[in-house]
Design a protein around this motif. Structure first.
Motif, PDB file in Angstrom:
ATOM      1  N   ILE A  65       4.936 -12.655  -4.366  1.00  0.00           N
ATOM      2  CA  ILE A  65       3.653 -11.987  -4.579  1.00  0.00           C
ATOM      3  C   ILE A  65       3.884 -10.807  -5.505  1.00  0.00           C
ATOM      4  CG2 ILE A  65       1.787 -10.707  -3.442  1.00  0.00           C
ATOM      5  CD1 ILE A  65       2.886 -12.097  -0.772  1.00  0.00           C
ATOM      6  N   MET A 109       0.435 -14.811  -7.305  1.00  0.00           N
ATOM      7  CA  MET A 109       1.529 -15.359  -6.512  1.00  0.00           C
ATOM      8  C   MET A 109       2.139 -16.491  -7.331  1.00  0.00           C
ATOM      9  SD  MET A 109       3.068 -17.636  -4.423  1.00  0.00           S
ATOM     10  CE  MET A 109       2.089 -18.770  -3.426  1.00  0.00           C
ATOM     11  N   CYS A 112       9.689 -14.897   1.859  1.00  0.00           N
ATOM     12  CA  CYS A 112       8.643 -14.512   0.907  1.00  0.00           C
ATOM     13  C   CYS A 112       9.033 -13.191   0.261  1.00  0.00           C
ATOM     14  CB  CYS A 112       7.297 -14.387   1.612  1.00  0.00           C
ATOM     15  SG  CYS A 112       5.908 -14.113   0.484  1.00  0.00           S
ATOM     16  N   LEU A 160       7.941  -9.793  -2.190  1.00  0.00           N
ATOM     17  CA  LEU A 160       6.856  -8.942  -2.679  1.00  0.00           C
ATOM     18  C   LEU A 160       7.418  -8.130  -3.832  1.00  0.00           C
ATOM     19  CD1 LEU A 160       3.972  -7.752  -2.401  1.00  0.00           C
ATOM     20  CD2 LEU A 160       4.902  -6.114  -0.754  1.00  0.00           C
ATOM     21  N   ILE A 181      -2.022 -14.698   1.689  1.00  0.00           N
ATOM     22  CA  ILE A 181      -1.508 -13.331   1.704  1.00  0.00           C
ATOM     23  C   ILE A 181      -2.519 -12.473   2.453  1.00  0.00           C
ATOM     24  CG2 ILE A 181      -0.877 -11.356   0.265  1.00  0.00           C
ATOM     25  CD1 ILE A 181      -0.653 -13.540  -2.080  1.00  0.00           C
ATOM     26  N   GLN A 219      -3.789  -8.741   3.121  1.00  0.00           N
ATOM     27  CA  GLN A 219      -3.726  -7.386   2.577  1.00  0.00           C
ATOM     28  C   GLN A 219      -4.665  -6.482   3.367  1.00  0.00           C
ATOM     29  OE1 GLN A 219      -5.085  -6.915  -1.536  1.00  0.00           O
ATOM     30  NE2 GLN A 219      -3.806  -5.119  -1.820  1.00  0.00           N
ATOM     31  N   VAL A 231       0.188  -4.784   1.494  1.00  0.00           N
ATOM     32  CA  VAL A 231       0.382  -6.209   1.756  1.00  0.00           C
ATOM     33  C   VAL A 231       1.108  -6.332   3.094  1.00  0.00           C
ATOM     34  CG1 VAL A 231       1.496  -8.339   0.997  1.00  0.00           C
ATOM     35  CG2 VAL A 231       0.383  -6.853  -0.674  1.00  0.00           C
ATOM     36  N   MET A 244       2.600 -12.856   4.687  1.00  0.00           N
ATOM     37  CA  MET A 244       2.183 -14.109   4.061  1.00  0.00           C
ATOM     38  C   MET A 244       2.418 -15.220   5.068  1.00  0.00           C
ATOM     39  SD  MET A 244       2.669 -17.151   2.448  1.00  0.00           S
ATOM     40  CE  MET A 244       4.186 -17.506   1.561  1.00  0.00           C
ATOM     41  N   LEU A 248      -6.021 -14.926  -0.729  1.00  0.00           N
ATOM     42  CA  LEU A 248      -5.786 -13.503  -0.459  1.00  0.00           C
ATOM     43  C   LEU A 248      -6.822 -13.083   0.579  1.00  0.00           C
ATOM     44  CD1 LEU A 248      -4.392 -10.776  -1.097  1.00  0.00           C
ATOM     45  CD2 LEU A 248      -6.061 -10.471  -2.938  1.00  0.00           C
TER      46      LEU A 248
END
Lengths: 122, 122
Positions: A21, A33, A84, A86, B21, B23, B30, B33, B86
């Protein structure tokens, strides 16, 4: 003293990929992403320019290489399951190939699709 | 007038799943996920409480059902390729099973792993 980061501790999927992400470091906006493999992570950490793995092209995707819309890596983070990533980035220009700031430009409101942002004009 | 949202336009993977994701709507952080299937998306939109699909348990994962750390959906967004969601959410308590606010609590700095946040104490 922290421990040395070992990319082998990351959990890649059966195709050797891990989702990444990208978040704007300054504004917190989630930009996109995409997927990385071990080599694109290494290249990203080494160069400070974000490189993904393009599943459709089966090739390295040096973000912005043709468009100029590069992502400069500020920091790489990863989650509790180590499956995952970020990426905190500084984005030059739009992140999305539609020329929008973020790829997440559509929202569902009351069952309808709402466009949140228009393509940037340069 | 927007067009009606049709979940069938989303692109699920070969397992019928799409990455989502989460948020924090207020702070932009964030949080995590995870994965959703068509039914968990429908349930999330209908109830306003986020439900994922747990790949390890092969079952619906109503976030916070046992922990109380629920995610209230503020808005569902999706990307240009329609292959990633998202979720703008209001998170009650920590999002991470380690009791941290976000699952992305580790960063790589100068080749070392740095912990960005400690588990919350309640």
């Amino acid at each position: 003293m922290g421990e040395t980061f070992d990319p082998a501790t990351l959990r890649f999927n059966e195709a050797g990929l891990i989702p990444a992400i990208a978040q704007d470091h300054a504004t917190g906006e989630v930009l996109m992403m995409a997927w990385m493999n071990a080599q694109s992570i290494a290249e990203t950490l080494e160069t400070g320019q974000v490189t993904y793995w393009s599943r459709s092209r089966a090739a390295f995707w040096r973000k912005g290489e043709s468009s100029g819309h590069v992502q400069r890596l500020h920091e790489l983070r990863y989650d509790c399951d180590a499956d995952c990533l970020l990426l905190m980035v500084t984005q030059t220009g739009p992140a999305c190939h539609t020329n929008r700031r973020s790829c997440f430009y559509r929202a569902v409101r009351d069952g309808e699709v709402v466009e949140l942002m228009a393509p940037l004009t340069e």
